[in-house]
Design a protein around this motif. Structure first.
Motif, PDB file in Angstrom:
ATOM      1  N   UNK A  29       0.817  -1.217   0.000  1.00 20.64           N
ATOM      2  CA  UNK A  29       0.000   0.000   0.000  1.00 20.64           C
ATOM      3  C   UNK A  29       0.846   1.260   0.000  1.00 20.64           C
ATOM      4  N   UNK A  30       2.037   1.218   0.607  1.00 23.78           N
ATOM      5  CA  UNK A  30       2.814   2.453   0.781  1.00 23.78           C
ATOM      6  C   UNK A  30       4.050   2.559  -0.101  1.00 23.78           C
ATOM      7  N   UNK A  31       4.490   1.449  -0.680  1.00 22.33           N
ATOM      8  CA  UNK A  31       5.769   1.443  -1.381  1.00 22.33           C
ATOM      9  C   UNK A  31       5.560   1.177  -2.872  1.00 22.33           C
ATOM     10  N   UNK A  32       5.965   2.139  -3.691  1.00 23.87           N
ATOM     11  CA  UNK A  32       5.721   2.047  -5.130  1.00 23.87           C
ATOM     12  C   UNK A  32       6.449   0.864  -5.759  1.00 23.87           C
ATOM     13  N   UNK A  33       7.687   0.619  -5.317  1.00 24.87           N
ATOM     14  CA  UNK A  33       8.467  -0.476  -5.891  1.00 24.87           C
ATOM     15  C   UNK A  33       7.839  -1.824  -5.550  1.00 24.87           C
ATOM     16  N   UNK A  34       7.374  -1.978  -4.330  1.00 24.91           N
ATOM     17  CA  UNK A  34       6.711  -3.219  -3.932  1.00 24.91           C
ATOM     18  C   UNK A  34       5.436  -3.414  -4.746  1.00 24.91           C
ATOM     19  N   UNK A  35       4.681  -2.352  -4.891  1.00 20.93           N
ATOM     20  CA  UNK A  35       3.423  -2.422  -5.636  1.00 20.93           C
ATOM     21  C   UNK A  35       3.674  -2.817  -7.092  1.00 20.93           C
ATOM     22  N   UNK A  36       4.740  -2.309  -7.669  1.00 17.28           N
ATOM     23  CA  UNK A  36       5.048  -2.611  -9.063  1.00 17.28           C
ATOM     24  C   UNK A  36       5.391  -4.087  -9.265  1.00 17.28           C
ATOM     25  N   UNK A  37       5.962  -4.716  -8.243  1.00 11.86           N
ATOM     26  CA  UNK A  37       6.348  -6.122  -8.348  1.00 11.86           C
ATOM     27  C   UNK A  37       5.143  -7.036  -8.550  1.00 11.86           C
ATOM     28  N   UNK A  38       3.987  -6.613  -8.048  1.00 12.80           N
ATOM     29  CA  UNK A  38       2.799  -7.467  -8.146  1.00 12.80           C
ATOM     30  C   UNK A  38       1.650  -6.753  -8.863  1.00 12.80           C
ATOM     31  N   UNK A  39       1.980  -5.710  -9.613  1.00 12.24           N
ATOM     32  CA  UNK A  39       0.945  -4.886 -10.253  1.00 12.24           C
ATOM     33  C   UNK A  39       0.089  -5.680 -11.220  1.00 12.24           C
ATOM     34  N   UNK A  40       0.684  -6.631 -11.929  1.00 11.43           N
ATOM     35  CA  UNK A  40      -0.061  -7.392 -12.936  1.00 11.43           C
ATOM     36  C   UNK A  40      -0.287  -8.827 -12.498  1.00 11.43           C
ATOM     37  N   UNK A  41      -0.265  -9.058 -11.188  1.00 13.93           N
ATOM     38  CA  UNK A  41      -0.413 -10.419 -10.668  1.00 13.93           C
ATOM     39  C   UNK A  41      -1.803 -10.629 -10.071  1.00 13.93           C
ATOM     40  N   UNK A  42      -2.259 -11.856 -10.172  1.00 17.88           N
ATOM     41  CA  UNK A  42      -3.485 -12.274  -9.491  1.00 17.88           C
ATOM     42  C   UNK A  42      -3.227 -13.698  -9.004  1.00 17.88           C
ATOM     43  N   UNK A  43      -2.679 -13.799  -7.820  1.00 17.68           N
ATOM     44  CA  UNK A  43      -2.237 -15.091  -7.305  1.00 17.68           C
ATOM     45  C   UNK A  43      -2.346 -15.094  -5.785  1.00 17.68           C
ATOM     46  N   UNK A  44      -2.643 -16.262  -5.224  1.00 18.64           N
ATOM     47  CA  UNK A  44      -2.795 -16.398  -3.782  1.00 18.64           C
ATOM     48  C   UNK A  44      -1.839 -17.482  -3.275  1.00 18.64           C
ATOM     49  N   UNK A  45      -1.022 -17.120  -2.289  1.00 16.95           N
ATOM     50  CA  UNK A  45      -0.032 -18.034  -1.717  1.00 16.95           C
ATOM     51  C   UNK A  45      -0.510 -18.461  -0.337  1.00 16.95           C
ATOM     52  N   UNK A  46      -0.738 -19.759  -0.176  1.00 20.88           N
ATOM     53  CA  UNK A  46      -1.218 -20.278   1.097  1.00 20.88           C
ATOM     54  C   UNK A  46      -0.095 -20.895   1.916  1.00 20.88           C
TER      55      UNK A  46
END
Length: 256
Positions: A29-46
């Motif tokens: 939510x707060x870090x642009x670089x972190x957000x970019x890493x998963x910007x085009x992802x739709x995945x759930x890690x259990x």
């Protein structure tokens, strides 16, 4: 993995999953670089820990949410014990997925980069902390990890449960002046952390500034002395505040 000062591996596993990995919610939510890493992802890690917690990190549209349970994940990482899961957090254990092998590239790529970035914030160097924005983000993430750890210790640690047993029902607001806030709800001696300020807390513990909070988190400032000077302010129902303070002492041991 050796136990420290009466801490236990099962409680630590809950802290690591809901506190440490749970902080990925705020990081994205707060870090642009972190957000970019998963910007085009739709995945759930259990994550499924035998004798411990089960939860799922869901990534979608650059955001991350932590959900209880692992029934609806795309990738499942099983752990034979809390010790094994804590070893993954320490970097000494490499888990093998039992579901979602075709998505393992996400774990080795974006997910690893994301957790590395979280580690940089939570174990910040003095040089990184010279940057005001990095300092703010790092301290905010630490605050939310501590707030979540407080509930996990109150619910699962032997000494923490003794403190929780003396807590009446109610809500405690933890906050940093000019910074983040969280609610610690108590019901039937069970604690639950919500990462936002409560509307009607029965008690409040407030740190005077981000700088004061940081020094307390890093062990560079004495909490009792700060209470005396007013740099930490408390108000409201004292049985809640006294026992929250006792559990916070345990938090420092688990996160050491």
């Amino acid at each position: 993995m050796k136990q420290l000062h009466g801490t236990d591996q099962r409680t630590l596993a809950w802290i690591n999953l809901y506190g440490i990995l749970g902080a990925l919610e705020e990081l994205c939510a707060m870090d642009e670089e972190a957000r970019a890493l998963v910007a085009d992802r739709d995945v759930a890690v259990g994550f499924r820990v035998a004798g411990g917690p089960r939860a799922t990190l869901r990534f979608a549209g650059g955001q991350c949410t932590l959900e209880e349970g692992d029934e609806h994940c795309d990738i499942r990482l099983p752990f034979a014990s809390p010790e094994k899961f804590n070893g993954m957090i320490d970097g000494t254990v490499t888990p093998i997925p039992t579901k979602g092998l075709t998505k393992v590239k996400f774990l080795l790529g974006p997910f690893t980069k994301l957790t590395d970035r979280l580690t940089r914030y939570l174990r910040a160097s003095e040089q990184d902390l010279q940057d005001p924005e990095f300092f703010r983000r790092s301290t905010t993430l630490m605050f939310f990890v501590i707030a979540e750890a407080l509930s996990q210790i109150g619910n699962r640690d032997r000494i923490g449960r003794a403190s929780a047993a003396n807590m009446p029902d109610g809500v405690v607001c933890l906050r940093i002046e000019g910074g983040p806030a969280a609610a610690i709800g108590v019901r039937n001696h069970v604690l639950r952390t919500v990462k936002r300020a409560p509307e009607k807390p029965m008690a409040t513990m407030s740190f005077g500034s981000m700088e004061i909070a940081r020094e307390l988190f890093d062990g560079k400032r004495n909490a009792m002395a700060s209470l005396g000077t007013g740099e930490i302010r408390v108000q409201g129902l004292m049985p809640l505040l006294d026992n929250v303070n006792r559990i916070l002492d345990r938090v420092a041991l688990y996160l050491a």
